[in-house]
Design a protein around this motif. Sequence first.
Motif, PDB file in Angstrom:
ATOM      1  N   THR A  35     -45.861  31.732  39.641  1.00 11.02           N
ATOM      2  CA  THR A  35     -45.758  33.059  39.027  1.00 11.02           C
ATOM      3  C   THR A  35     -46.882  33.964  39.504  1.00 11.02           C
ATOM      4  O   THR A  35     -47.987  33.931  38.970  1.00 11.02           O
ATOM      5  N   PRO A  36     -46.618  34.788  40.526  1.00 10.88           N
ATOM      6  CA  PRO A  36     -47.697  35.605  41.100  1.00 10.88           C
ATOM      7  C   PRO A  36     -48.441  36.470  40.062  1.00 10.88           C
ATOM      8  O   PRO A  36     -49.658  36.636  40.167  1.00 10.88           O
ATOM      9  N   LYS A  37     -47.712  36.987  39.056  1.00  6.52           N
ATOM     10  CA  LYS A  37     -48.369  37.885  38.088  1.00  6.52           C
ATOM     11  C   LYS A  37     -49.539  37.230  37.358  1.00  6.52           C
ATOM     12  O   LYS A  37     -50.485  37.901  36.960  1.00  6.52           O
ATOM     13  N   VAL A  38     -49.430  35.920  37.101  1.00 10.06           N
ATOM     14  CA  VAL A  38     -50.505  35.236  36.358  1.00 10.06           C
ATOM     15  C   VAL A  38     -51.174  34.153  37.196  1.00 10.06           C
ATOM     16  O   VAL A  38     -51.867  33.282  36.662  1.00 10.06           O
ATOM     17  N   ALA A  39     -50.986  34.222  38.520  1.00 12.96           N
ATOM     18  CA  ALA A  39     -51.474  33.150  39.389  1.00 12.96           C
ATOM     19  C   ALA A  39     -52.980  32.936  39.257  1.00 12.96           C
ATOM     20  O   ALA A  39     -53.486  31.835  39.487  1.00 12.96           O
ATOM     21  N   GLY A  40     -53.714  33.981  38.888  1.00 10.34           N
ATOM     22  CA  GLY A  40     -55.171  33.861  38.791  1.00 10.34           C
ATOM     23  C   GLY A  40     -55.662  33.410  37.426  1.00 10.34           C
ATOM     24  O   GLY A  40     -56.876  33.356  37.186  1.00 10.34           O
ATOM     25  N   ILE A  41     -54.744  33.117  36.509  1.00 11.75           N
ATOM     26  CA  ILE A  41     -55.158  32.764  35.142  1.00 11.75           C
ATOM     27  C   ILE A  41     -55.060  31.254  34.938  1.00 11.75           C
ATOM     28  O   ILE A  41     -54.129  30.610  35.416  1.00 11.75           O
ATOM     29  N   SER A  42     -56.048  30.689  34.282  1.00  8.34           N
ATOM     30  CA  SER A  42     -56.034  29.268  33.946  1.00  8.34           C
ATOM     31  C   SER A  42     -56.798  29.100  32.637  1.00  8.34           C
ATOM     32  O   SER A  42     -57.553  29.986  32.241  1.00  8.34           O
ATOM     33  N   HIS A  43     -56.584  27.989  31.966  1.00 11.86           N
ATOM     34  CA  HIS A  43     -57.337  27.735  30.732  1.00 11.86           C
ATOM     35  C   HIS A  43     -58.845  27.762  31.002  1.00 11.86           C
ATOM     36  O   HIS A  43     -59.622  28.226  30.172  1.00 11.86           O
ATOM     37  N   ARG A  44     -59.234  27.251  32.165  1.00 10.87           N
ATOM     38  CA  ARG A  44     -60.663  27.229  32.480  1.00 10.87           C
ATOM     39  C   ARG A  44     -61.234  28.652  32.504  1.00 10.87           C
ATOM     40  O   ARG A  44     -62.280  28.930  31.927  1.00 10.87           O
ATOM     41  N   ARG A  45     -60.500  29.567  33.164  1.00 15.84           N
ATOM     42  CA  ARG A  45     -60.991  30.961  33.207  1.00 15.84           C
ATOM     43  C   ARG A  45     -60.994  31.589  31.818  1.00 15.84           C
ATOM     44  O   ARG A  45     -61.843  32.420  31.505  1.00 15.84           O
ATOM     45  N   LEU A  46     -60.025  31.213  31.000  1.00 18.56           N
ATOM     46  CA  LEU A  46     -59.961  31.809  29.663  1.00 18.56           C
ATOM     47  C   LEU A  46     -61.132  31.352  28.796  1.00 18.56           C
ATOM     48  O   LEU A  46     -61.566  32.070  27.893  1.00 18.56           O
ATOM     49  N   GLU A  47     -61.645  30.146  29.070  1.00 20.02           N
ATOM     50  CA  GLU A  47     -62.844  29.692  28.340  1.00 20.02           C
ATOM     51  C   GLU A  47     -64.025  30.608  28.637  1.00 20.02           C
ATOM     52  O   GLU A  47     -64.873  30.859  27.787  1.00 20.02           O
ATOM     53  N   GLU A  48     -64.049  31.119  29.876  1.00 21.91           N
ATOM     54  CA  GLU A  48     -65.191  31.954  30.277  1.00 21.91           C
ATOM     55  C   GLU A  48     -65.000  33.422  29.901  1.00 21.91           C
ATOM     56  O   GLU A  48     -65.963  34.179  29.856  1.00 21.91           O
ATOM     57  N   ASN A  49     -63.765  33.827  29.652  1.00 22.26           N
ATOM     58  CA  ASN A  49     -63.485  35.231  29.332  1.00 22.26           C
ATOM     59  C   ASN A  49     -63.101  35.369  27.861  1.00 22.26           C
ATOM     60  O   ASN A  49     -61.950  35.181  27.488  1.00 22.26           O
ATOM     61  N   VAL A  50     -64.069  35.710  27.030  1.00 23.88           N
ATOM     62  CA  VAL A  50     -63.849  35.772  25.590  1.00 23.88           C
ATOM     63  C   VAL A  50     -62.758  36.784  25.248  1.00 23.88           C
ATOM     64  O   VAL A  50     -62.009  36.626  24.297  1.00 23.88           O
ATOM     65  N   MET A  51     -62.669  37.859  26.037  1.00 22.43           N
ATOM     66  CA  MET A  51     -61.681  38.913  25.780  1.00 22.43           C
ATOM     67  C   MET A  51     -60.305  38.570  26.355  1.00 22.43           C
ATOM     68  O   MET A  51     -59.389  39.380  26.301  1.00 22.43           O
TER      69      MET A  51
END
Lengths: 543, 361
Positions: A354-370
């Motif tokens: 899914t190109p639209k969310v290809a850069g998103i992962s649970h790991r990144r979400l841990e680092e991005n509080v927002m």
Amino acid sequence: MTNSIDEIRDADLLFVTGSNTTEAHPIIAMEMKRAIQRGAKLIVSDPRKIWMADVADIFLQIRPGTDVWLLNAMANVIISEGLTDNEFIARSTVDFEKVRETVAKYTPEEAEKVTGAPAELIREAARLYATTKKAGIYYTLGITEHTHGTDNVYCLANLVLMTGHLGKRSAGMNPLRGQNNVQGANDAGASPVFYPGYQRVTDAEAQKKFEEAWGVELSPNEGQNLNVMMKSVIKGTVRGLYVMGEDIVISEPNASKLEVGLNENCEFLVCQEIFHNVTTQFADVILPGACFAEKDGVFTNSDRRVQRVRKAVDPPGNAREDWKILIDFAKASGYPMPDYASPAEIYDEMASLTPKVAGISHRRLEENVMGLQWPCPDPDHPGTPTLHIDGPLKGKADFQAVEYRPSAELPDDEYPLVLSTGRVLYHYNAATQTRREAGSVAKVGRNFIEMNRKDAKRLGFENGEIVDVVSRRGRVDAEVMISPRMRVGCVWMPMHFAESRANLITNDAGDPVTQTGEYKVCAVRVEGRNGNGNRNPERQRRA
Amino acid sequence: MSSNRFDIEINGKACSAEKGETVFEVAAREGINIPTLCHDTRLEPAGACRVCLVEVEGQRRLEPGCAWKVSEGMKITTESDRIERHRKVLYGLYLADHELDSEGLPVETGNGNQLRELAMKTEPLALHPVEAPRAGRPADENPYIRFEPDLCILCARCTRYCDEVEAVNAITLANRGSQTTIATAGMRGLLDTTCELCGGCIDTCPTGALVEKKSPDPLPADARKVRTTCNFCGVGCQLDLHVVGTNGTSRVAKVTSPPPGETVNDGNLCIKGRFAYDFIHHEDRITEPLIRGEDGELHPATWEEAIAAAAEGLGKVKEKYGADALGFVSSSRCTGEENYLMQKISRAVYGTNNIHQCSAT
């Protein structure tokens, strides 16, 4: 939403239409209140004099279902007074001429006759919207739950495009999504026409990609959306259902027909639920799932923000996390579903396709509080708070010329009142959660029908009296609530109460594109229990 | 450089500031802590509690940092003997009109008490207690919000929040002098006012005078916080779930918002997000898989039996009528990952694109 929630506080104009924001999206309403306190102008159009209307600079109390007239008349004023953004129109849009031709006859004076909103207020609203730079449109189901819901949305988009209020902070076109993860469910491909990330099932290349990833052949045919699916259950062409986390019977319009369909035609119904509800009464198998506090994953909110959901407690008894149930079900159905160790791994699979969310992962979400807002195409991308801010995402936007079509069922002698349904602050949809909460029940404990004092007086109703609300499709009981919010001739009811279900009487006539039912307009009469209220003319004639 | 940006000096340190900012805002950005009780970044400064008084060069009196606007070249001192003397007297005055524990410190409720923390840092001047017959609302039957008048310092954060942020004006300061209190119209219970039970007043109260009725007070020391996303509407408010107990018996006992400025909800929640969590541990939850038997009733089953029955039942429908006689209704209430799995099941396992959720209703 094209824009973000935190941009609302900096807006200079808010055009809120078909959204009772303080009740349905209270925290977004707080952002709006902040903008208003800062001096932002507020235009509200709604059949009900909602809280926001009380603080509005311009309130257009239109007749239910006349939005196309109002919005086309606003376009008419913007065009005839030369307030369009011609550079934006030339650069980023096509087919403006069609709209110019169509709206020419939608003059404010004619619009006043249909909508009931004064022509001069329509003019003022149009001027204010067109001439304010940071002007955003905010709407929700009051726009979409009509047989002309798609037309309403087109009309709003026309206003955005002709004024160039797009690709700028605190402006744009902002549908406020109703459920915690309705955006995320669509993004994940829970859609009859899209694979994850809005890749069409009819696109052979997309089909090939998913066939390779999943190791099976896939159907090239578009599926049925929920409204069509429910009609297929009624007709008997859909005969097996797997329903996860939705009470379809309480939520769908004209529910009694669906009940008959489930009883007579549906041969097998699986429900995956946390509480028994109206739908589980029809289930052949019930799989007990987990609520949000009992599992890991992500929800995506209205402004396309992917945020973590984290497990805090275990599901009760033998209930299980829904993702685990689905893996086991797929295996029992003979498919080699991978043994995902966690939702993070499931997300990674989705992101890889899914190109639209290809850069998103649970790991990144841990680092991005927002959280991270899509589009987010690669792991270094910061996410996209405002769509189109660096120019259009793709191509040029189409104007859509739209003609007014009346709602499917208009009042007559037999059913003289217009009913709209909706939600209250204190309850949530089918209310299986909020009716188990003391404060919600203390504030709103039972079904009610809001009506204007004049209608109540004419029909002989007292505040608090129990009445029957009757349409061509059914009857429900409700408590009379006399309310200065209502127009004469219009009544309003919430949809939350399983024992007095508004959707037994709503109209399942659907929008031609989305098939969304006309929850906001149907014809009813209100019968008192002491001979007062609207009487059935048939019965009177016979007597 | 635009003329709206300039430098000021705080405690001898040069700090960049913008016209319109307050001393408090610039200091906070620079990591300089100015204590306050009445200030909340979501509210207009009130300058009511006098805890944040600072020295401004050229000003005869101490001035409130929360409300004092910066100007070019301004020199600020946030800690000095003079400020310390002021605080000693100020805290003494607060304590003379406050419920104290056996050690003479402000009593703490489950919602904390920042006055207690301040008094522990700066020994307050000992003063005789004042007689302050501040009225509460003991008969208020609302299920969520309790007012402890003896812990109130009348900073009006709650009433200003109710006015400026929630904008329902359910509570107000009423009466005069030592009888001043937080009141509703006619001292009615909150259920009979314009209050929408958002609980923002509890959240903003600095001294724990507003307390959550339904949470243990205080929470056990081993309670843990889990950051998550609210499961009601589509705003995506972030919540901190406060969990007590261990393993099988753990429960969500309280919900709060992350602090203002950190997440999309900016410290705010509505009644559903903050209070409507009883459903999680409700006795009506379905706790066993159920299969409808020949008798037409639902019977408890094992997971293996129930999953096999579900797969067999839908499999038979597909065999008889084809894949497109099946419909999969996914859920906008479930996670993105679960929706992904559901559509994968519909498409890859059963071969139909009849997959949707409630987004068109």
